[in-house]
Enzyme design. Structure first.
Site, PDB file in Angstrom:
ATOM      1  N   SER A  98      44.670  49.682  36.171  1.00  0.00           N
ATOM      2  CA  SER A  98      45.848  49.235  35.403  1.00  0.00           C
ATOM      3  C   SER A  98      46.138  47.756  35.641  1.00  0.00           C
ATOM      4  O   SER A  98      46.734  47.107  34.763  1.00  0.00           O
ATOM      5  CB  SER A  98      47.065  50.104  35.697  1.00  0.00           C
ATOM      6  N   GLY A  99      45.788  47.234  36.793  1.00  0.00           N
ATOM      7  CA  GLY A  99      45.746  45.789  37.014  1.00  0.00           C
ATOM      8  C   GLY A  99      47.057  45.019  36.955  1.00  0.00           C
ATOM      9  O   GLY A  99      47.031  43.804  36.839  1.00  0.00           O
ATOM     10  N   LYS A 113      34.629  51.281  36.267  1.00  0.00           N
ATOM     11  CA  LYS A 113      36.089  51.083  36.335  1.00  0.00           C
ATOM     12  C   LYS A 113      36.409  49.633  35.970  1.00  0.00           C
ATOM     13  O   LYS A 113      36.479  48.765  36.847  1.00  0.00           O
ATOM     14  CB  LYS A 113      36.590  51.426  37.743  1.00  0.00           C
ATOM     15  N   GLU A 154      33.503  48.836  40.043  1.00  0.00           N
ATOM     16  CA  GLU A 154      34.744  48.204  39.558  1.00  0.00           C
ATOM     17  C   GLU A 154      34.668  46.674  39.586  1.00  0.00           C
ATOM     18  O   GLU A 154      34.953  46.057  40.618  1.00  0.00           O
ATOM     19  CB  GLU A 154      35.929  48.689  40.418  1.00  0.00           C
TER      20      GLU A 154
HETATM   21  C1  5MM Z   1      45.029  51.437  44.868  1.00  0.00           C
HETATM   22  O1  5MM Z   1      44.637  50.083  45.045  1.00  0.00           O
HETATM   23  C2  5MM Z   1      43.254  49.895  45.278  1.00  0.00           C
HETATM   24  C3  5MM Z   1      42.986  49.278  46.594  1.00  0.00           C
HETATM   25  O2  5MM Z   1      43.443  47.960  46.655  1.00  0.00           O
HETATM   26  P1  5MM Z   1      43.245  47.082  48.005  1.00  0.00           P
HETATM   27  O3  5MM Z   1      41.819  47.158  48.434  1.00  0.00           O
HETATM   28  O4  5MM Z   1      43.652  45.717  47.535  1.00  0.00           O
HETATM   29  O5  5MM Z   1      44.173  47.600  49.024  1.00  0.00           O
HETATM   30  C4  5MM Z   1      42.651  49.090  44.087  1.00  0.00           C
HETATM   31  O6  5MM Z   1      41.297  48.771  44.262  1.00  0.00           O
HETATM   32  C5  5MM Z   1      42.793  49.944  42.870  1.00  0.00           C
HETATM   33  O7  5MM Z   1      41.966  51.062  42.966  1.00  0.00           O
HETATM   34  C6  5MM Z   1      42.444  49.233  41.581  1.00  0.00           C
HETATM   35  O8  5MM Z   1      42.804  47.879  41.571  1.00  0.00           O
HETATM   36  C7  5MM Z   1      43.223  49.938  40.484  1.00  0.00           C
HETATM   37  O9  5MM Z   1      44.580  49.943  40.818  1.00  0.00           O
HETATM   38  P2  5MM Z   1      45.613  49.419  39.757  1.00  0.00           P
HETATM   39  O10 5MM Z   1      46.916  49.340  40.505  1.00  0.00           O
HETATM   40  O11 5MM Z   1      45.108  48.084  39.295  1.00  0.00           O
HETATM   41  O12 5MM Z   1      45.594  50.455  38.668  1.00  0.00           O
END
Ligand code: 5MM
Length: 339
Positions: free
Chosen positions: A261-262, A219, A177
């Site tokens: 989704s970011g 990802k 990712e």
């Molecule tokens: C679920 O959030 C994941 C963990 O975040 P932290 O390490 O900051 O606690 C994050 O890596 C997430 O898997 C990705 O950013 C995708 O999540 P979004 O909300 O961007 O779809």
């Protein structure tokens, strides 16, 4: 490395119109999420919230994998079944976040490097025993004045590739990712330029580290305007730019791409994914690995209250189903009201 097993796991994660639930919020992030619903971030509240998502009736129809946090992979359902076993019995592949977060990159103001490589091989073996069959490592790439630097992109790509090689050695599929962050007022063109560079470095490092591309899931971020940009690009422009970028960099051997989704709204993330899948045949599965865009409505419906448990599950299954339709290119915004 058992490449046959890695390929089969990757297919189970993102094939058959399914996608991934990113439920691997670390302690700080889940507290931030719970703060928005006035719920204390206790171990039991975190366990109950994750249980609500994982035990949602019908989830396995749309969700092929769940990314867990270290605490969560060791927790159990209220009936005493370890979460990884509960998920695996449903046919959902359990995965684990193994990075130790993004930290300041020394000497490079405003830039980050993800830590967690030390001792990773040993941790990977433990996670395999706990049931994990895939892992996740997230690199954070900020856009700003004179950043990202080439050095930051290279350092993060190198760490991602080292992590991916260690995963495959342990027969665990790496989710790779490299997240170009949406915060800022940059244009979609700037996002495309940086995403191009990030993917360019990433695939060079994956090749140098002898990572088998058939056994990874990428990802990426979508190519999108910064959150504070004045003229934000519309959905079709986002879909076109993202596909252009992916086609230029991602070899056909990669079995699956699952977007983050970011910070997009739940509806935007679904619409963008659907437009891309509707554009024609693609060499890879184009799916989702959303955190916020799968959970926001559910979290809001639940609000930490047992009385809202079912409402939380209904909100979650709605987004899972609509994103599965988007994976097939069949989502339309009019379905929001009906689903
Ligand atoms: C679920 O959030 C994941 C963990 O975040 P932290 O390490 O900051 O606690 C994050 O890596 C997430 O898997 C990705 O950013 C995708 O999540 P979004 O909300 O961007 O779809």
């Amino acid at each position: 490395m058992d490449l046959k097993q890695l390929k089969a796991v990757a297919k189970a994660m993102v094939g058959n119109s399914k996608g991934i639930l990113a439920a691997d919020e670390s302690g700080g992030t889940i507290k931030k999420r719970f703060d928005t619903i006035d719920t204390e971030s206790t171990e039991e509240n975190r366990r109950r919230y994750r249980e609500m998502l994982f035990t949602t009736p019908g989830a396995a129809d749309y969700i092929g994998g769940v990314i867990l946090f270290d605490e969560t992979i060791r927790q159990k359902t209220s009936d005493g079944v370890p979460f990884p076993k509960y998920l695996a019995d449903l046919g959902i592949v359990p995965g684990i976040k193994v990075d130790k977060g993004a930290h300041d990159l020394a000497g490079f103001t405003g830039e980050k490097i993800t830590e967690g490589l030390d001792g990773l091989a040993a941790r990977m073996a433990e996670y395999y025993d706990l049931g994990a069959r895939f892992a996740k490592w997230r690199a954070v790439i900020n856009i700003g004045k004179n950043i990202p630097s080439d050095f930051c992109l290279r350092a993060n790509a190198h760490a991602l590739a080292r992590y991916a090689a260690i995963c495959q050695q342990a027969n665990i599929v790496p989710i790779v990712e490299p997240e170009v962050i949406m915060d800022g007022d940059h244009s979609i063109e700037r996002c495309e330029e940086v995403t191009d560079q990030a993917l360019d470095h990433l695939f060079a490092e994956l090749a140098a580290h002898k990572v088998a591309l058939e056994g990874i899931v990428l990802k990426p971020n979508m190519v999108i305007s910064g959150t504070d940009a004045s003229n934000r690009a519309g959905p079709q422009e986002v879909a076109d730019a993202t596909l252009r970028c992916l086609k230029a960099h991602v070899p056909a051997e990669v079995p699956g791409i699952a977007f983050l989704s970011g910070g997009q709204s739940s509806e935007e993330a679904t619409e963008h994914l659907s437009l891309m899948n509707a554009a024609g045949k693609l060499p890879w599965e184009l799916s989702f690995s959303y955190g916020r865009a799968l959970q926001a409505a559910s979290l809001d419906a639940w609000r930490g209250k047992e009385a809202n448990y079912k409402a939380g599950q209904e909100a979650f299954i709605k987004r899972a189903k609509l994103n599965s339709l988007a994976h097939q290119g069949k989502y339309e915004s009019s379905m929001e009201a009906a689903a």
